[in-house]
Design an enzyme around this catalytic site. Structure first.
Site, PDB file in Angstrom:
ATOM      1  N   CYS A 219       0.834  -1.211   0.000  1.00 10.05           N
ATOM      2  CA  CYS A 219       0.000   0.000   0.000  1.00 10.05           C
ATOM      3  C   CYS A 219       0.863   1.253   0.000  1.00 10.05           C
ATOM      4  CB  CYS A 219      -0.916   0.025   1.227  1.00 10.05           C
ATOM      5  SG  CYS A 219      -2.013  -1.386   1.339  1.00 10.05           S
TER       6      CYS A 219
HETATM    7  C1  BEZ Z   1       0.569  -4.598   1.824  1.00 10.35           C
HETATM    8  O1  BEZ Z   1       0.070  -3.523   1.522  1.00 10.35           O
HETATM    9  O2  BEZ Z   1       1.763  -4.783   1.808  1.00 10.35           O
HETATM   10  C2  BEZ Z   1      -0.318  -5.747   2.222  1.00 10.35           C
HETATM   11  C3  BEZ Z   1      -1.516  -5.503   2.869  1.00 10.35           C
HETATM   12  C4  BEZ Z   1      -2.310  -6.562   3.242  1.00 10.35           C
HETATM   13  C5  BEZ Z   1      -1.893  -7.869   2.969  1.00 10.35           C
HETATM   14  C6  BEZ Z   1      -0.700  -8.094   2.303  1.00 10.35           C
HETATM   15  C7  BEZ Z   1       0.102  -7.037   1.924  1.00 10.35           C
END
Ligand code: BEZ
Length: 210
Positions: A45
């Site tokens: 994210c």
């Molecule tokens: C991420 O944004 O890295 C992420 C968020 C939820 C699950 C897996 C990765």
């Protein structure tokens, strides 16, 4: 029921990192990209929101306003924005909705319980100035989206709206475009000049605004 292409994008008011807003008022006459992410302070994210901020001028050139959403609170969003700015070398200017009560996530069907009961998946809605849904995308949490592709779709949609042309596989801005079946070849010549006819149903013209 989930939103489909051509549906009205539902309006809402929400608390965001830039204060409370009404979605339609925020969009005004612009296009919108509403995109959800699973959680603040997560690696994928962080890169996605950094990329969105880096594309600020590209969105502005196309009259597009991005707006992000997750179920985390405003305090968390604001702290995370500092981190995004630091680590991605950007300045996040667009709002991030704090959808703690999941009102907007449910309105846009961004929680897919078999993926996660509690957080949003990576949804994208491209919304036109008439507030119609023009594209929907859903990605899993572990896969970062391709924001060049989001810009590419906006270019294609805006071209279609202006010139009634379609765009072929892997098209990018400046490539040849496709004459739609609704336009006969004589009319296409009048509108676009030279028409390359591969088959009666497969006709290319140069992109008009290039
Ligand atoms: C991420 O944004 O890295 C992420 C968020 C939820 C699950 C897996 C990765």
């Amino acid at each position: 029921m989930s939103l489909r292409l051509g549906d009205n994008a539902p309006n809402f008011t929400a608390v965001t990192s830039l204060g409370e807003l009404n979605f339609y008022e925020y969009l005004g006459d612009s296009w919108g990209v509403l995109f959800s992410h699973p959680a603040d302070f997560t690696p994928v994210c962080t890169t996605e929101l950094g990329r969105t901020a880096a594309l600020n001028e590209e969105f502005a050139k196309r009259n597009v306003k991005p707006i992000a959403i997750s179920v985390d609170d405003v305090k968390s969003h604001k702290e995370w924005i500092s981190d995004i700015n630091d680590t991605q070398n950007v300045s996040v200017q667009f709002p991030i909705i704090a959808d703690e009560d999941k009102k907007v996530s449910e309105l846009y069907d961004m929680i897919h319980p078999n993926a996660s009961e509690t957080v949003t998946v990576r949804s994208v809605f491209i919304i036109d100035p008439a507030k119609k849904v023009r594209l929907t995308l859903t990605y899993p949490a572990s896969t970062g989206r391709n924001f060049n592709e989001i810009i590419r779709v906006i270019d294609s949609l805006q071209l279609t709206d202006k010139h009634k042309l379609a765009t072929p596989v892997d098209w990018s801005n400046g490539d040849s475009c496709i004459v739609t079946p609704a336009v006969d070849t004589e009319k296409a010549k009048e509108l676009f000049g030279k028409v390359e006819v591969i088959r009666p149903y497969l006709r290319y013209v140069k992109q008009p605004n290039k």
